[in-house]
Structure formats: structure tokens, C-alpha cells
Scaffold this motif. Structure first.
Motif, PDB file in Angstrom:
ATOM      1  N   PHE A  77      27.037  38.831  65.759  1.00  0.00           N
ATOM      2  CA  PHE A  77      26.042  39.893  65.936  1.00  0.00           C
ATOM      3  C   PHE A  77      26.459  41.206  65.278  1.00  0.00           C
ATOM      4  CE2 PHE A  77      25.243  36.917  69.450  1.00  0.00           C
ATOM      5  CZ  PHE A  77      23.916  36.629  69.164  1.00  0.00           C
ATOM      6  N   MET A  83      22.164  46.670  70.536  1.00  0.00           N
ATOM      7  CA  MET A  83      22.152  45.640  71.562  1.00  0.00           C
ATOM      8  C   MET A  83      22.142  46.305  72.927  1.00  0.00           C
ATOM      9  SD  MET A  83      24.115  42.433  69.894  1.00  0.00           S
ATOM     10  CE  MET A  83      23.709  41.413  71.193  1.00  0.00           C
ATOM     11  N   SER A  84      21.547  45.591  73.891  1.00  0.00           N
ATOM     12  CA  SER A  84      21.598  46.046  75.274  1.00  0.00           C
ATOM     13  C   SER A  84      22.292  44.924  76.024  1.00  0.00           C
ATOM     14  CB  SER A  84      20.182  46.267  75.785  1.00  0.00           C
ATOM     15  OG  SER A  84      20.184  46.346  77.179  1.00  0.00           O
ATOM     16  N   ASP A  85      23.535  45.160  76.414  1.00  0.00           N
ATOM     17  CA  ASP A  85      24.411  44.097  76.926  1.00  0.00           C
ATOM     18  C   ASP A  85      24.458  42.993  75.858  1.00  0.00           C
ATOM     19  OD1 ASP A  85      26.145  42.758  78.505  1.00  0.00           O
ATOM     20  OD2 ASP A  85      24.691  42.108  79.988  1.00  0.00           O
ATOM     21  N   THR A  86      24.047  41.756  76.163  1.00  0.00           N
ATOM     22  CA  THR A  86      24.103  40.734  75.110  1.00  0.00           C
ATOM     23  C   THR A  86      22.738  40.474  74.483  1.00  0.00           C
ATOM     24  OG1 THR A  86      23.800  38.932  76.683  1.00  0.00           O
ATOM     25  CG2 THR A  86      26.067  39.575  76.205  1.00  0.00           C
ATOM     26  N   SER A  87      21.726  41.242  74.882  1.00  0.00           N
ATOM     27  CA  SER A  87      20.396  41.078  74.277  1.00  0.00           C
ATOM     28  C   SER A  87      20.265  41.939  73.039  1.00  0.00           C
ATOM     29  CB  SER A  87      19.310  41.498  75.268  1.00  0.00           C
ATOM     30  OG  SER A  87      19.267  40.608  76.348  1.00  0.00           O
ATOM     31  N   ILE A  88      19.488  41.450  72.082  1.00  0.00           N
ATOM     32  CA  ILE A  88      19.233  42.233  70.872  1.00  0.00           C
ATOM     33  C   ILE A  88      18.053  43.159  71.160  1.00  0.00           C
ATOM     34  CG2 ILE A  88      18.484  42.099  68.460  1.00  0.00           C
ATOM     35  CD1 ILE A  88      19.849  39.267  68.459  1.00  0.00           C
ATOM     36  N   MET A  89      18.199  44.432  70.792  1.00  0.00           N
ATOM     37  CA  MET A  89      17.153  45.390  71.105  1.00  0.00           C
ATOM     38  C   MET A  89      16.385  45.738  69.829  1.00  0.00           C
ATOM     39  SD  MET A  89      17.751  48.382  73.814  1.00  0.00           S
ATOM     40  CE  MET A  89      18.625  49.527  72.781  1.00  0.00           C
ATOM     41  N   VAL A  90      15.067  45.591  69.881  1.00  0.00           N
ATOM     42  CA  VAL A  90      14.230  45.904  68.715  1.00  0.00           C
ATOM     43  C   VAL A  90      13.065  46.789  69.168  1.00  0.00           C
ATOM     44  CG1 VAL A  90      14.747  43.774  67.445  1.00  0.00           C
ATOM     45  CG2 VAL A  90      12.826  43.805  69.038  1.00  0.00           C
ATOM     46  N   PRO A  91      12.412  47.481  68.219  1.00  0.00           N
ATOM     47  CA  PRO A  91      11.223  48.247  68.604  1.00  0.00           C
ATOM     48  C   PRO A  91      10.205  47.298  69.223  1.00  0.00           C
ATOM     49  CG  PRO A  91      11.851  48.736  66.343  1.00  0.00           C
ATOM     50  CD  PRO A  91      12.710  47.594  66.783  1.00  0.00           C
ATOM     51  N   LYS A  92       9.478  47.772  70.215  1.00  0.00           N
ATOM     52  CA  LYS A  92       8.528  46.897  70.919  1.00  0.00           C
ATOM     53  C   LYS A  92       7.458  46.374  69.962  1.00  0.00           C
ATOM     54  CE  LYS A  92       7.374  47.447  75.386  1.00  0.00           C
ATOM     55  NZ  LYS A  92       6.784  48.101  76.548  1.00  0.00           N
ATOM     56  N   ILE A  93       7.372  45.048  69.883  1.00  0.00           N
ATOM     57  CA  ILE A  93       6.354  44.418  69.042  1.00  0.00           C
ATOM     58  C   ILE A  93       5.579  43.448  69.913  1.00  0.00           C
ATOM     59  CG2 ILE A  93       5.877  43.029  66.992  1.00  0.00           C
ATOM     60  CD1 ILE A  93       8.771  43.886  66.083  1.00  0.00           C
ATOM     61  N   LEU A  94       4.314  43.744  70.110  1.00  0.00           N
ATOM     62  CA  LEU A  94       3.500  42.831  70.914  1.00  0.00           C
ATOM     63  C   LEU A  94       2.650  41.992  69.987  1.00  0.00           C
ATOM     64  CD1 LEU A  94       2.462  45.380  73.631  1.00  0.00           C
ATOM     65  CD2 LEU A  94       3.883  43.377  74.002  1.00  0.00           C
ATOM     66  N   GLU A  95       2.477  40.727  70.363  1.00  0.00           N
ATOM     67  CA  GLU A  95       1.663  39.817  69.571  1.00  0.00           C
ATOM     68  C   GLU A  95       0.208  40.273  69.571  1.00  0.00           C
ATOM     69  OE1 GLU A  95       2.043  35.101  69.106  1.00  0.00           O
ATOM     70  OE2 GLU A  95       2.916  35.959  70.910  1.00  0.00           O
TER      71      GLU A  95
ATOM     72  N   PRO B  33      21.995  35.955  77.952  1.00  0.00           N
ATOM     73  CA  PRO B  33      21.257  36.084  76.683  1.00  0.00           C
ATOM     74  C   PRO B  33      22.161  35.933  75.450  1.00  0.00           C
ATOM     75  CG  PRO B  33      20.483  37.741  78.219  1.00  0.00           C
ATOM     76  CD  PRO B  33      21.608  37.016  78.900  1.00  0.00           C
ATOM     77  N   ASN B  34      21.718  35.127  74.522  1.00  0.00           N
ATOM     78  CA  ASN B  34      22.376  34.880  73.237  1.00  0.00           C
ATOM     79  C   ASN B  34      23.736  34.173  73.326  1.00  0.00           C
ATOM     80  OD1 ASN B  34      20.315  36.054  71.525  1.00  0.00           O
ATOM     81  ND2 ASN B  34      20.905  37.999  72.462  1.00  0.00           N
ATOM     82  N   TYR B  83       7.765  37.087  63.175  1.00  0.00           N
ATOM     83  CA  TYR B  83       7.735  37.597  64.533  1.00  0.00           C
ATOM     84  C   TYR B  83       9.173  37.539  65.033  1.00  0.00           C
ATOM     85  CZ  TYR B  83       5.804  38.750  69.081  1.00  0.00           C
ATOM     86  OH  TYR B  83       5.494  39.398  70.239  1.00  0.00           O
ATOM     87  N   HIS B 132       9.549  42.305  76.975  1.00  0.00           N
ATOM     88  CA  HIS B 132       9.012  43.627  76.651  1.00  0.00           C
ATOM     89  C   HIS B 132       9.256  44.548  77.837  1.00  0.00           C
ATOM     90  CE1 HIS B 132       7.210  41.721  73.237  1.00  0.00           C
ATOM     91  NE2 HIS B 132       6.561  40.868  74.017  1.00  0.00           N
ATOM     92  N   PRO B 137      10.013  51.937  74.690  1.00  0.00           N
ATOM     93  CA  PRO B 137       9.440  51.471  73.417  1.00  0.00           C
ATOM     94  C   PRO B 137      10.215  50.299  72.793  1.00  0.00           C
ATOM     95  CG  PRO B 137      10.701  53.467  73.073  1.00  0.00           C
ATOM     96  CD  PRO B 137      10.803  53.160  74.536  1.00  0.00           C
ATOM     97  N   VAL B 138      10.988  49.554  73.597  1.00  0.00           N
ATOM     98  CA  VAL B 138      11.797  48.476  73.015  1.00  0.00           C
ATOM     99  C   VAL B 138      11.517  47.120  73.664  1.00  0.00           C
ATOM    100  CG1 VAL B 138      13.711  49.979  72.326  1.00  0.00           C
ATOM    101  CG2 VAL B 138      13.712  48.942  74.599  1.00  0.00           C
ATOM    102  N   SER B 139      11.860  46.081  72.894  1.00  0.00           N
ATOM    103  CA  SER B 139      11.822  44.719  73.416  1.00  0.00           C
ATOM    104  C   SER B 139      13.230  44.144  73.302  1.00  0.00           C
ATOM    105  CB  SER B 139      10.873  43.846  72.597  1.00  0.00           C
ATOM    106  OG  SER B 139       9.563  44.335  72.680  1.00  0.00           O
ATOM    107  N   LEU B 140      13.582  43.266  74.253  1.00  0.00           N
ATOM    108  CA  LEU B 140      14.896  42.618  74.198  1.00  0.00           C
ATOM    109  C   LEU B 140      14.707  41.172  73.740  1.00  0.00           C
ATOM    110  CD1 LEU B 140      16.461  43.867  77.563  1.00  0.00           C
ATOM    111  CD2 LEU B 140      16.723  44.831  75.268  1.00  0.00           C
ATOM    112  N   ILE B 141      15.623  40.723  72.863  1.00  0.00           N
ATOM    113  CA  ILE B 141      15.514  39.356  72.358  1.00  0.00           C
ATOM    114  C   ILE B 141      16.677  38.505  72.846  1.00  0.00           C
ATOM    115  CG2 ILE B 141      15.144  37.916  70.326  1.00  0.00           C
ATOM    116  CD1 ILE B 141      14.554  40.395  68.740  1.00  0.00           C
ATOM    117  N   ARG B 263      -3.878  39.708  70.086  1.00  0.00           N
ATOM    118  CA  ARG B 263      -4.054  40.613  68.957  1.00  0.00           C
ATOM    119  C   ARG B 263      -3.419  40.028  67.706  1.00  0.00           C
ATOM    120  NH1 ARG B 263      -1.996  46.304  70.321  1.00  0.00           N
ATOM    121  NH2 ARG B 263      -0.501  45.219  71.621  1.00  0.00           N
TER     122      ARG B 263
END
Lengths: 95, 481
Positions: A77, A83-95, B33-34, B83, B132, B137-141, B263
């Protein structure tokens, strides 16, 4: 098969790429020649060819269902921006 | 004018493998996670995927169990979209040469049998999970799920009602579970369903505009989502406003209890499929198909027929027990230990199901093991405790995990069957109720009932009714002679 500059621009948009009019024109011609080549292949009548019969000559390439842990998670990574702890942090993207 | 509903389903089932489809990362659910990721499933440059042989085996097994034609030569394709749940920006899937073609599933609704045709089954990899965050304003993956193997089962539009759709999914789930193809844990997302629904005039051959419903994770949601959409479309047709039905994808929002339009950009469905250049075609040998066919365990339809024949259960009882693989295994274990088939069914359909529901547990987590329940059944059969007390003991076993003997002991529930002890109580009651004795002698038989009640009271309900009755009868006889 006729390929227009608009077709190239549409595919570029799907691939999140952008090209100048000049580049797109060149690509339209190249696409066209590639697809024309495929068209000539398509002309072969293959209705009596059964793909299943040819599988005998081929070898499957598979791996065993065994687990292994990739050890160097830090390296894995290292290019992630945040990252937030072990999660990857990205700008919020909604489908 | 009457209308009919037309439904087709697409079911995604995670395959029951230890490792992912193209790499050796574990598929276990619930890891940090991950934690289950590597350069291959994260799609880092320079890596090459290698197909897991068990994925092919399980997909062929599914195809065999669902009566499909197996394509001995099939291949993987790339489905391109951007995505963040997909680190490679394409999903490795199958397009024009899927592993299985055709097939069918037989369902039964209201006593009517119906065959639902399948279009295809293909293999593909699952995507990651996005969380989400509210008010941020962030999402966690979490990429743990990326590369977990899936089969996608696509039906023909053969389903004609919401009930048929729900029954189909139940039947399919049972087949996948019994075949050990997928663990089908809907609450963990290992079995998911998308539904296409449209309406047409009865008798019409062509299909009208359909709406696709996504993100359905339970039978209840499938039922609710389809009922809502069916009602909406039916109303529009009834009022001649069917032009308002647009071809669109709607996401089922379980919290809101309704479908919401997704959307998606208009050209987002242009996936630009092309053959996966990193993988060779998948070759399946005839011997492999034959050996998988032979290894297929008993399927629900056969099991249902056998349970009815072998155990003499009613159709309804069999349906409930077979409907859950864990329940049917529990049942057979109980019967194998020696429990009477009917009694075993009563325990499962009564107290076990009630307690599972109350404690919100799945049937594979019944805290009382079959041998522990069998011991309780024996204690009841031996007359040590009454059936009513048995139910109380079972509940305590379910909650505490203690043995039946320990609970009977603790609660002081064991019946008095010992004749010496009982005799003392009976004699005592007879001595203190001379009037009843006279009444009995005068032919008032209900006096015996009164005496019986007094004995039960004196023993605090622990007197074994059968033994007491016999003893009382003989004592009464003795005293009247």
C-alpha cells in the motif's frame, strides 16, 4: 467498417483519455484498417468447426486451491495516498 | 384487460473455495480491511493471474446440478468500468463463451410444478466493498472481497409472479447449499440477486420495457422489491400510462423500503468487453465432468422424496426441514441416534425453530448438539420428567449449553416414579381424605380425580402421572375390600 472521429472520441471518453482532433483522425484510420482485417477473417465459414473438439490438444493452466498471505502489506500500500487504519480512503464517490 | 408479470433473475453466488479466483489470498469473511490482498488481486502492474482449479470444479458442479450444457472450451473476458471497488478498472468475467449454457430448475408453487429455464452460468471475480462515511466527504475501501470467485446464474424470463421468483431463489439456494457449491449466506452477501421485471398483456409473446432491481440480499427484500415494482407498473398499464416505464436500473434501499433510481451515466453500460489476454482458455475434460457428476451429493428434490418415504413426515414438515441444509443434517443426526422420526421432527419444527427465531440464530448454530437433545428425549421416554418439563429443560439447555441431566438435577424436575416414595404420599392423602374415600365407595368415580389432584399437589407436580394412577387405583381397591 467505417470508423468516424466521433467513434474514437467516444471510446476515448469511456477510457478516460483525451486526444486532439489530429490524433483522433489518425486513430480512426488505424482502427478502420484493423477492423477491416477482422472482417476478412469473419468471412471464413466456420460453421462446421466445433471448438470443443480442439480442446483435447490444449492443456489447462490452473493452480491448486491453496492460501498464502502476502507478507509485506506496507509495501503493498506504499502508493496509496491516504489510509484510515487499514482501509483505503478516497473522495466520496457514489454510484 | 388482464396483465401478466414477467420476471427474470440474475443470481451471484460466491463459490466455496479457500483462496481467491486468480491468487492465493484467503476468501474468509470478516477479516480486517485489506488483510486478504496481494499484488495480483490489487491489479498491480507486472502481475499475472492464474485460475484456481476449484473454481472450475465448482462451476461445473453447479452446471451439472442445474442441468446445464458444459462448454468444454470456454474463456475469460475483461469487462471494463471505472469505479473504486475495482482496482484493475476491469472485472475478469465471461462474455460470449461462458462455462455453462442452458439448464433448468424445477420449482413448485401452490402444488403446481413448473420448469424455469436458465440462460447461462458464468464465472467471474467479485468487487471490493465501499463504505461511504456519513457527513464526511470520503469513502473507505476494503479490497478483501476483490477476486473472491463468483458464479452468475442467469434465468430466462420464465417467472410469472413474485411468488414464483421467491420460490425459485429458495430452490436454487438449497441446490447450491446441498451441492456445497456456495455457502449462500445472504446476510454476508455471498448470495445476491438482481431482478428484471416487466408487464405485458396476457397472451402477448413479446417482452415490454423492463426495470432492473439491484442489491437484493434476502428473500424478504426480493419479495418486497418485486411487489412494489409490480404494483407500480400494473397501475401505469391500467391507466394507459405505460410509456412512463423507462428501461432503468433501480437500487433496492432496504432502509427506505423502496427502490431508488441509480445514478448511472448513460454510457456506463458500454463495458467494451474483450478476451482476457493474461489467461489461457479454460479446458474441461469429459472425465472431469463425469467424475463431478458422480460426486454430486443428494439434491434437495431427491432428499425431499426420501424424507417423506423413509420418515413418514408430511409434505409441509419435509419442506421446512429440507429448506435449510443445517436443519436437515440436524434432523438426520437425531434420527440416526435413535430418536423416533416424528418426535425428532416435532422438536425441530417446534422448540428449535422457535428458539432460533427468538435468539436470531441460523440453524447451523443450534447450541444444543443432536446427541444432547437425544439424551433429553431418552429422559422423557424413561418417564423421569414430563413432556412439559422436557420443553423447559430444552430451553435451559439452549441458553446455558448445559446437559439435560444437569438441568433436571438443578431444577429438581425429575418425576417421582419410585413406588416406595409415591406409596407414602398416596397413603397420606387417602388417610387425610376419608370423605372422598366414602364418595368413591358410593360410586362417585370423580372422587378418584380429586384424590389424584391432591397427590400431584403434595408431590409438587413431580409424581409420575401414570405410575401414580396405577398405584392409587390399587390402593383404593385395597381399602374398599
Amino acid at each position: 467498417m467505417k470508423i468516424l472521429v466521433e467513434d474514437v472520441q467516444y471510446i476515448a471518453k469511456l477510457a478516460k483519455l483525451s486526444f486532439s482532433e489530429e490524433q483522433a483522425k489518425k486513430m480512426a484510420m488505424e482502427f478502420e484498417s484493423i477492423l477491416t482485417h477482422f472482417e476478412s477473417i469473419d468471412k471464413f465459414d466456420l460453421s462446421d468447426i466445433h471448438l470443443d473438439l480442439y480442446s483435447e490438444a490444449l492443456q489447462p493452466v490452473l493452480r491448486k486451491d491453496e492460501t498464502a498471505v502476502f507478507p509485506d502489506k506496507e509495501k503493498l500500500f506504499q502508493n496509496v495516498k491516504s489510509m484510515s487504519d487499514t482501509s483505503i480512503m478516497v473522495p466520496k464517490i457514489l454510484e | 384487460m388482464s396483465f401478466e408479470t414477467v420476471i427474470g433473475l440474475e443470481i451471484h453466488a460466491e463459490l466455496h473455495t479457500r483462496s481467491k479466483i486468480f491468487c492465493s489470498c484467503a476468501t474468509t469473511f470478516g477479516a480486517k480491511p485489506n488483510a486478504n490482498t496481494c499484488p495480483i488481486c490489487l491489479g498491480l502492474p507486472g502481475t499475472l493471474p492464474v485460475l484456481n482449479e476449484e473454481v472450475v470444479n465448482l462451476a461445473v458442479k453447479a452446471g451439472t446440478a442445474l442441468n446445464c450444457h458444459i462448454n468444454k472450451l470456454n474463456k475469460m473476458d475483461r469487462k471494463n468500468y471505472f469505479y473504486p471497488d475495482l482496482p484493475k478498472a476491469y472485472q475478469t468475467s465471461q462474455y460470449d463463451l461462458p462455462i455453462c449454457k442452458g439448464g433448468h430448475v424445477d420449482i413448485e408453487v401452490d402444488g403446481m410444478k413448473k420448469r424455469i429455464r436458465l440462460n447461462r452460468i458464468h464465472i467471474e471475480e467479485d468487487a471490493g466493498k465501499l463504505i461511504h462515511l456519513e457527513e464526511q466527504p470520503v469513502s473507505l475501501i476494503d479490497y478483501n472481497r476483490v477476486g473472491v470467485p463468483l458464479i452468475e446464474i442467469v434465468t430466462e424470463p420464465d417467472l410469472r409472479s413474485v411468488d414464483e421468483a421467491v420460490t425459485f431463489l429458495r430452490t436454487l439456494k438449497a441446490i447450491l447449499e446441498y451441492g456445497e457449491i456456495s455457502d449462500c449466506r445472504m446476510e454476508q452477501g455471498s448470495l445476491r440477486c438482481d431482478a428484471n421485471i416487466s408487464m405485458r398483456k396476457t397472451g402477448q409473446d413479446t417482452l415490454n420495457t423492463k426495470v432492473e432491481l439491484k442489491n437484493i440480499n434476502s428473500f424478504k427484500e426480493l419479495q418486497k422489491a418485486l411487489e412494489k415494482e409490480e404494483k407500480r407498473q400494473r397501475e401505469l398499464y391500467t391507466f394507459g400510462e405505460e410509456s412512463k416505464i423507462k428501461q432503468e436500473t433501480r437500487r433496492w434501499d432496504s432502509a427506505k423500503g423502496k427502490t431508488v433510481p441509480m445514478r448511472t451515466k448513460e454510457d456506463a453500460h458500454d463495458y467494451r468487453y474483450f478476451p482476457e489476454p493474461d489467461l489461457v482458455p479454460i479446458i474441461i475434460r469429459e472425465e472431469q465432468i463425469v467424475s463431478i457428476k458422480e460426486s454430486l451429493p443428494e439434491m434437495p428434490a431427491q432428499k425431499k422424496e426420501r424424507f417423506a418415504r423413509q420418515y413418514g413426515l408430511t409434505e409441509k414438515e419435509v419442506d421446512i426441514i429440507i429448506g435449510d441444509k443445517a436443519l436437515s443434517q440436524y434432523y438426520e443426526a437425531l434420527v440416526l441416534l435413535g430418536a423416533a422420526p416424528k418426535a425428532a421432527a416435532n422438536w425441530i419444527l417446534g422448540d428449535i425453530l422457535r428458539l432460533l427465531k427468538e435468539k436470531e440464530l441460523e440453524a447451523d448454530l443450534i447450541p444444543v448438539r443432536p446427541d444432547a437433545l437425544y439424551r433429553l428425549i431418552q429422559i422423557i421416554a424413561e418417564g423421569k420428567i414430563s413432556i412439559t418439563a422436557g420443553k423447559e429443560v430444552f430451553e435451559a439447555m439452549f441458553i446455558t449449553g448445559k446437559s439435560a441431566d444437569a438441568i433436571v438435577e438443578e431444577k429438581g424436575l425429575s418425576q417421582i416414579s419410585d413406588s416406595v416414595e409415591l406409596e407414602k404420599i398416596v397413603e397420606g392423602i387417602l388417610d387425610s381424605n376419608p370423605q372422598s374415600l366414602k364418595d368413591y365407595a358410593a360410586g362417585k368415580t370423580q372422587a378418584a380425580g380429586f384424590l389424584m389432584g391432591q397427590i400431584m399437589k403434595a408431590s409438587r407436580g413431580k409424581a409420575n402421572p401414570q405410575v401414580t394412577k396405577e398405584l392409587l387405583d390399587s390402593k383404593l381397591k385395597e381399602r374398599l375390600e
